[in-house]
Scaffold this motif. Sequence first.
Motif, PDB file in Angstrom:
ATOM      1  N   TYR A 132       0.836  -1.204   0.000  1.00 55.55           N
ATOM      2  CA  TYR A 132       0.000   0.000   0.000  1.00 55.55           C
ATOM      3  C   TYR A 132       0.873   1.257   0.000  1.00 55.55           C
ATOM      4  CZ  TYR A 132      -4.458  -2.389   1.117  1.00 55.55           C
ATOM      5  OH  TYR A 132      -5.602  -3.146   1.078  1.00 55.55           O
ATOM      6  N   ARG A 133       1.908   1.256   0.840  1.00 52.42           N
ATOM      7  CA  ARG A 133       2.794   2.415   0.947  1.00 52.42           C
ATOM      8  C   ARG A 133       3.468   2.733  -0.396  1.00 52.42           C
ATOM      9  NH1 ARG A 133       4.872   4.498   5.518  1.00 52.42           N
ATOM     10  NH2 ARG A 133       4.258   2.603   6.661  1.00 52.42           N
ATOM     11  N   GLN A 134       3.983   1.689  -1.038  1.00 49.32           N
ATOM     12  CA  GLN A 134       4.663   1.896  -2.316  1.00 49.32           C
ATOM     13  C   GLN A 134       3.707   2.379  -3.400  1.00 49.32           C
ATOM     14  OE1 GLN A 134       7.921   1.966  -2.805  1.00 49.32           O
ATOM     15  NE2 GLN A 134       8.118   1.544  -0.602  1.00 49.32           N
ATOM     16  N   LYS A 135       2.489   1.852  -3.410  1.00 50.25           N
ATOM     17  CA  LYS A 135       1.498   2.289  -4.396  1.00 50.25           C
ATOM     18  C   LYS A 135       1.161   3.769  -4.214  1.00 50.25           C
ATOM     19  CE  LYS A 135       0.792  -1.263  -6.971  1.00 50.25           C
ATOM     20  NZ  LYS A 135       1.121  -1.195  -8.412  1.00 50.25           N
ATOM     21  N   LEU A 136       0.984   4.199  -2.957  1.00 52.72           N
ATOM     22  CA  LEU A 136       0.728   5.619  -2.712  1.00 52.72           C
ATOM     23  C   LEU A 136       1.908   6.467  -3.166  1.00 52.72           C
ATOM     24  CD1 LEU A 136      -1.048   5.958   0.773  1.00 52.72           C
ATOM     25  CD2 LEU A 136      -1.987   6.472  -1.483  1.00 52.72           C
ATOM     26  N   LYS A 137       3.112   6.044  -2.832  1.00 52.68           N
ATOM     27  CA  LYS A 137       4.300   6.798  -3.221  1.00 52.68           C
ATOM     28  C   LYS A 137       4.416   6.929  -4.740  1.00 52.68           C
ATOM     29  CE  LYS A 137       7.342   5.908   0.747  1.00 52.68           C
ATOM     30  NZ  LYS A 137       8.611   5.260   1.185  1.00 52.68           N
ATOM     31  N   GLU A 138       3.983   5.912  -5.455  1.00 53.67           N
ATOM     32  CA  GLU A 138       4.019   5.965  -6.915  1.00 53.67           C
ATOM     33  C   GLU A 138       3.008   6.967  -7.470  1.00 53.67           C
ATOM     34  OE1 GLU A 138       3.349   1.992  -8.274  1.00 53.67           O
ATOM     35  OE2 GLU A 138       5.165   1.197  -7.309  1.00 53.67           O
ATOM     36  N   MET A 139       1.857   7.071  -6.808  1.00 58.23           N
ATOM     37  CA  MET A 139       0.782   7.937  -7.307  1.00 58.23           C
ATOM     38  C   MET A 139       0.966   9.404  -6.954  1.00 58.23           C
ATOM     39  SD  MET A 139      -2.710   5.747  -6.689  1.00 58.23           S
ATOM     40  CE  MET A 139      -2.355   5.321  -4.994  1.00 58.23           C
ATOM     41  N   ARG A 175       6.826  23.247   3.754  1.00 61.29           N
ATOM     42  CA  ARG A 175       6.005  22.858   2.594  1.00 61.29           C
ATOM     43  C   ARG A 175       6.043  21.334   2.402  1.00 61.29           C
ATOM     44  NH1 ARG A 175       8.058  24.374  -1.915  1.00 61.29           N
ATOM     45  NH2 ARG A 175      10.069  25.053  -1.100  1.00 61.29           N
ATOM     46  N   ARG A 176       5.940  20.642   3.536  1.00 64.28           N
ATOM     47  CA  ARG A 176       5.965  19.187   3.540  1.00 64.28           C
ATOM     48  C   ARG A 176       4.597  18.650   3.944  1.00 64.28           C
ATOM     49  NH1 ARG A 176       9.601  18.521   7.167  1.00 64.28           N
ATOM     50  NH2 ARG A 176      11.340  18.553   5.702  1.00 64.28           N
ATOM     51  N   ILE A 177       4.101  17.668   3.193  1.00 64.27           N
ATOM     52  CA  ILE A 177       2.784  17.076   3.442  1.00 64.27           C
ATOM     53  C   ILE A 177       2.943  15.599   3.783  1.00 64.27           C
ATOM     54  CG2 ILE A 177       0.612  16.368   2.303  1.00 64.27           C
ATOM     55  CD1 ILE A 177       0.738  18.984   0.725  1.00 64.27           C
ATOM     56  N   TRP A 178       2.109  15.123   4.728  1.00 68.03           N
ATOM     57  CA  TRP A 178       2.017  13.700   5.035  1.00 68.03           C
ATOM     58  C   TRP A 178       0.592  13.247   4.741  1.00 68.03           C
ATOM     59  CZ3 TRP A 178       4.807  17.007   8.108  1.00 68.03           C
ATOM     60  CH2 TRP A 178       6.138  16.663   8.395  1.00 68.03           C
ATOM     61  N   VAL A 179       0.441  12.071   4.180  1.00 66.03           N
ATOM     62  CA  VAL A 179      -0.892  11.495   3.978  1.00 66.03           C
ATOM     63  C   VAL A 179      -0.954  10.158   4.706  1.00 66.03           C
ATOM     64  CG1 VAL A 179      -1.318  12.669   1.793  1.00 66.03           C
ATOM     65  CG2 VAL A 179      -0.255  10.409   1.780  1.00 66.03           C
ATOM     66  N   ASN A 180      -2.140   9.828   5.182  1.00 62.84           N
ATOM     67  CA  ASN A 180      -2.358   8.603   5.941  1.00 62.84           C
ATOM     68  C   ASN A 180      -2.281   7.386   5.023  1.00 62.84           C
ATOM     69  OD1 ASN A 180      -3.450   6.500   7.582  1.00 62.84           O
ATOM     70  ND2 ASN A 180      -4.610   7.998   8.756  1.00 62.84           N
ATOM     71  N   LEU A 181      -1.559   6.373   5.463  1.00 60.64           N
ATOM     72  CA  LEU A 181      -1.421   5.129   4.709  1.00 60.64           C
ATOM     73  C   LEU A 181      -2.773   4.525   4.355  1.00 60.64           C
ATOM     74  CD1 LEU A 181       0.442   2.849   3.635  1.00 60.64           C
ATOM     75  CD2 LEU A 181       0.394   1.862   5.932  1.00 60.64           C
ATOM     76  N   GLU A 182      -3.782   4.722   5.228  1.00 52.98           N
ATOM     77  CA  GLU A 182      -5.116   4.156   4.998  1.00 52.98           C
ATOM     78  C   GLU A 182      -5.771   4.683   3.723  1.00 52.98           C
ATOM     79  OE1 GLU A 182      -7.303   1.914   6.888  1.00 52.98           O
ATOM     80  OE2 GLU A 182      -5.282   1.294   7.441  1.00 52.98           O
ATOM     81  N   LEU A 183      -5.294   5.827   3.211  1.00 52.03           N
ATOM     82  CA  LEU A 183      -5.892   6.392   1.997  1.00 52.03           C
ATOM     83  C   LEU A 183      -5.679   5.496   0.783  1.00 52.03           C
ATOM     84  CD1 LEU A 183      -5.017  10.138   2.536  1.00 52.03           C
ATOM     85  CD2 LEU A 183      -7.321   9.194   2.341  1.00 52.03           C
ATOM     86  N   ALA A 184      -4.730   4.572   0.854  1.00 50.66           N
ATOM     87  CA  ALA A 184      -4.541   3.624  -0.246  1.00 50.66           C
ATOM     88  C   ALA A 184      -5.779   2.749  -0.441  1.00 50.66           C
ATOM     89  CB  ALA A 184      -3.323   2.749   0.014  1.00 50.66           C
ATOM     90  N   LYS A 185      -6.582   2.606   0.613  1.00 49.35           N
ATOM     91  CA  LYS A 185      -7.778   1.759   0.537  1.00 49.35           C
ATOM     92  C   LYS A 185      -9.001   2.525   0.029  1.00 49.35           C
ATOM     93  CE  LYS A 185      -6.149  -0.828   4.590  1.00 49.35           C
ATOM     94  NZ  LYS A 185      -6.476  -1.246   5.979  1.00 49.35           N
ATOM     95  N   LYS A 186      -8.926   3.849   0.023  1.00 50.91           N
ATOM     96  CA  LYS A 186     -10.078   4.675  -0.311  1.00 50.91           C
ATOM     97  C   LYS A 186     -10.075   5.046  -1.791  1.00 50.91           C
ATOM     98  CE  LYS A 186     -10.380   4.505   4.137  1.00 50.91           C
ATOM     99  NZ  LYS A 186     -11.111   3.374   4.740  1.00 50.91           N
ATOM    100  N   PRO A 187     -11.231   5.463  -2.339  1.00 52.62           N
ATOM    101  CA  PRO A 187     -11.263   5.901  -3.738  1.00 52.62           C
ATOM    102  C   PRO A 187     -10.263   7.028  -3.993  1.00 52.62           C
ATOM    103  CG  PRO A 187     -13.488   5.633  -2.885  1.00 52.62           C
ATOM    104  CD  PRO A 187     -12.565   5.490  -1.712  1.00 52.62           C
ATOM    105  N   LEU A 188      -9.778   7.107  -5.218  1.00 60.88           N
ATOM    106  CA  LEU A 188      -8.727   8.070  -5.556  1.00 60.88           C
ATOM    107  C   LEU A 188      -9.140   9.508  -5.273  1.00 60.88           C
ATOM    108  CD1 LEU A 188      -5.877   8.292  -6.706  1.00 60.88           C
ATOM    109  CD2 LEU A 188      -6.890   8.452  -8.991  1.00 60.88           C
ATOM    110  N   HIS A 189     -10.446   9.812  -5.448  1.00 55.40           N
ATOM    111  CA  HIS A 189     -10.866  11.194  -5.218  1.00 55.40           C
ATOM    112  C   HIS A 189     -10.771  11.580  -3.735  1.00 55.40           C
ATOM    113  CE1 HIS A 189     -14.827   9.023  -4.886  1.00 55.40           C
ATOM    114  NE2 HIS A 189     -14.959   9.822  -3.840  1.00 55.40           N
ATOM    115  N   CYS A 190     -10.774  10.586  -2.842  1.00 58.07           N
ATOM    116  CA  CYS A 190     -10.587  10.888  -1.419  1.00 58.07           C
ATOM    117  C   CYS A 190      -9.149  11.326  -1.153  1.00 58.07           C
ATOM    118  CB  CYS A 190     -10.925   9.659  -0.569  1.00 58.07           C
ATOM    119  SG  CYS A 190     -12.671   9.181  -0.608  1.00 58.07           S
TER     120      CYS A 190
END
Length: 241
Positions: A132-139, A175-190
């Motif tokens: 999941y982490r790697q997929k988010l990092k790719e997107m 200017r650094r952003i963090w996103v929750n790992l759980e977002l990999a499970k949610k629709p892309l628009h989330c």
Amino acid sequence: MNTEMHIIRLGDIDVDVVQKDIKNLHLSVYPPTGRVHISAPLRMNLETIRIFAISKLGWIKKQQAKLVNQKREAPREYISRESHRFLGKRYLLKIIEHDAPPKVEIKHKTLEMYVRPNTDTPKRHAVLEEWYRQKLKEMLPELIEKLEKKIPVRVAECRVKKMKTKWGTCNVDARRIWVNLELAKKPLHCLEYILVHEMTHLLERHHNSRFVDYMDHFLPQWRSYKDDLNRYPVSHIDWKY
């Protein structure tokens, strides 16, 4: 850092108060039970903090009700035929044993997890989380580049991490952003909504009318996306405090 800890009781609600060397009050309601926490400046007296807490009582109860009623996934065992989500879509897990480093692949409606024989449940969990982490990092780079064309900011860095109480956060100065790992499970628009939210904070730190105007301009449908994000069940976690 010098700190002082207190408990304020408001009817049947206990409020944990931590006073430390900060400038402003910060109120949080934590899952899963709705524990209430206030961080306050050392110089502030308890009665002032109590009055602040009373003024926020309606909001506190609303947040607690949300947490109590929020759907949660059943605990996962990471076995074949178990349901898992990626970008809002449901997949069935298929465990395939092989004598090589672990990997995860999508095949139609199946998540194929390749693991060594006798890999235990915590390790399987870790393998899927890393995927999941790697997929988010790719997107993220492509998504941010697209959003930067609409939002007049430049994101220096975007990271992924597990967070218990937030979908995203940012360091405005860096200017650094963090996103929750759980977002990999949610629709892309989330994920897009959270990125726009945090990028907008690089223009306006506070959730004021200016912030809302920016959100309406950059992502007119953000309220609908926010509702979608809150509608999906959150992960089962053994919360510890």
